[in-house]
Design an enzyme around this catalytic site. Structure first.
Site, mmCIF file in Angstrom:
data_model
loop_
_atom_site.group_PDB
_atom_site.id
_atom_site.type_symbol
_atom_site.label_atom_id
_atom_site.label_comp_id
_atom_site.label_asym_id
_atom_site.label_seq_id
_atom_site.Cartn_x
_atom_site.Cartn_y
_atom_site.Cartn_z
ATOM 1 N N LYS A 72 0.215 3.813 -2.717
ATOM 2 C CA LYS A 72 -0.727 4.935 -2.629
ATOM 3 C C LYS A 72 -0.019 6.286 -2.570
ATOM 4 C CE LYS A 72 -4.540 2.330 -0.482
ATOM 5 N NZ LYS A 72 -3.952 0.992 -0.350
ATOM 6 N N SER A 86 0.783 -1.236 0.000
ATOM 7 C CA SER A 86 0.000 0.000 0.000
ATOM 8 C C SER A 86 0.814 1.285 0.000
ATOM 9 C CB SER A 86 -0.967 0.018 1.191
ATOM 10 O OG SER A 86 -2.123 -0.730 0.902
ATOM 11 N N SER A 111 -5.783 4.059 4.256
ATOM 12 C CA SER A 111 -5.352 3.127 3.209
ATOM 13 C C SER A 111 -6.553 2.575 2.441
ATOM 14 C CB SER A 111 -4.523 1.982 3.799
ATOM 15 O OG SER A 111 -3.728 1.375 2.802
#
Length: 461
Positions: A116, A113, A298
């Site tokens: 991102k 993640s 997230s």
């Protein structure tokens, strides 16, 4: 002897009680201002509240930490045998871009993640911080209307709790239905047929490298331009609808019925003409707030929606392939494309590869005075021990020093743990960092190690 000590104790208590009564009577009669100095209680000295200071403090210009000391401390911590697997890291000075620590920093690893961060930078730089995503209703005929998705996955459905405090405040399907019904009634229309248009996003709804379990388990919805509650079957559920656009259209039809507009049963997909007149619309929060939310919690669905908006802004195909090309195009303009290979916007793809050096550079760019348009990325990073995906971390002895100071995006997949963000040193120098671990055998120990590494950077001097 014991009896005598008891009497002494009783006499002492009696005298103390008499003294307290006397002082109380004096205060009642004269007030506290006239108490003798020997009796009056001293005024407490206020205790200063120590904070981490502004997120981006233009006055902070502390000296660079000693490279050798920082490298030695980080090197020892990265050698912890409990971590195992592949571990790489990078620490940069945000002001000069100078590399202060490099441990296989050019090694491309699965980022999870922390992808991102890439998506957030691209969205802010290309789509624009103040852009809003529009969900609208257009008239496609005398008694025909179409619900048109604009990629706002935060759009709240009819079951969403209107009183729930959510940041940013989402647009509401109920509001859109109310405005649509008002416009239809004003035109004398009480019965309509309904189409729904999710054609803004094209191609497969599942990204390359996504595991087949992601949608069923609720990690993400099929990527589409029209959905309510991020495609969930209900706002509090992890389960996702197999067809989010149709689910949104059916919910919209029910809301119109409650507003006195009859909707024919034949609800089906369609493509609206760009020239069709608009009846009503609702708008999402601005992109900068969506980026903050994506990073803090997230949010995979929001990440994919924002990446797709980058493709639209860059005039490339509105697909996973197109959004990947668009993101690289934006990063190239920023001079930050090297070491980045992405196949989705969320980091769920196991095919993504990013280097620690690239992540640290992107975070440094976001903190730079030269790129104020990217500063929202910094404010969206979770705060160690307090917010988002870091709220329950930094409570171990090795990492506690970083609580409240470290701001960082986490990344987690099977066998993958990553962390990238920034922190001020003890002398007030702002540094960015990225630590990445792949082929992880013990996730809990690895997460503790990553937190320890960031805490070490915060104590650098």
């Amino acid at each position: 002897m014991v009896r005598r000590e008891r009497w002494v104790l009783l006499l002492t208590l009696a005298l103390l009680q008499a003294f307290a009564i006397a002082v109380g009577v004096y205060v009642i009669v004269h007030g506290t201002e006239q108490l003798p100095a020997s009796i009056a209680a001293p005024k407490p000295t206020p205790t200063p509240i120590v904070t981490a200071g502004p997120v981006l403090d233009p006055a902070a210009d502390g000296p660079l930490p000693a490279k050798g000391t920082l490298a030695a401390l980080l090197g020892d911590a990265m050698g912890d045998p409990a971590i195992g697997g592949k571990l790489a890291g990078s620490v940069l000075d945000t002001e000069t871009g100078e590399t202060l620590f490099d441990s296989a920093a050019a090694t491309a690893l699965t980022p999870a993640s922390t992808t991102k961060v890439v998506t957030g930078v691209a969205a802010l730089a290309s789509v624009g911080a103040d852009t809003k995503l529009v969900t609208k209703v257009i008239r496609s005929g005398t008694t025909s209307i179409a619900l048109v998705g604009g990629g706002d996955v935060t759009l709240a459905g009819p079951e969403a709790d209107a009183k729930e405090r959510v940041y940013p405040r989402p647009a509401s399907l109920a509001t859109l239905a109310s405005r649509t019904a008002r416009a239809l009634k004003a035109a004398g229309t009480r019965s309509v047929s309904l189409r729904y248009d999710a054609s803004l996003f094209a191609g497969p709804t599942i990204a390359p490298g996504w595991k087949p379990t992601y949608v069923p388990e609720g990690s993400a919805m099929p990527v589409t331009a029209l959905a309510i509650d991020a495609g969930r079957v209900s706002p509090k559920s992890d389960s996702r609808s197999a067809d989010p656009p149709r689910a949104a259209a059916l919910a919209f039809a029910e809301l119109l019925e409650k507003q006195g507009i009859k909707v024919n049963d034949n609800i089906r997909p369609g493509t609206a003409k760009p020239t069709s007149p608009e009846l009503a619309r609702v708008e999402s929060a601005p992109v900068y707030q969506l980026v903050e939310r994506m990073l803090t919690i997230s949010d995979n669905d929001l990440a994919e929606a924002l990446a797709r908006q980058v493709a639209i802004s860059e005039k490339l195909p509105h697909t996973f392939i197109g959004q990947a090309q668009a993101v690289h195009q934006v990063l190239a303009r920023l001079g930050a494309d090297q070491g980045v290979e992405v196949h989705d916007g969320s980091g769920l793809s196991t095919q993504n590869r990013i280097t620690p050096a690239a992540l640290a550079k992107l975070v440094a760019l976001s903190a730079s005075p030269a790129h104020p348009e990217l500063h929202t990325l910094v404010s969206g990073l979770p705060v160690a021990g307090y917010t988002g995906t870091l709220h329950d971390r930094y409570d171990e002895s090795d990492s506690r020093a970083g609580a409240g100071l470290v701001r960082a995006k986490t990344g987690t997949l099977n066998g993958v743990n990553t962390l990238t963000g920034l922190v001020y040193t003890m002398d007030g120098r702002l540094l960015s960092f990225a630590f990445m671990a792949n082929d992880v055998a013990n996730p809990a120990k690895t997460i503790e190690a990553l937190d320890k590494l960031a805490a070490i950077v915060s104590r650098a001097a």
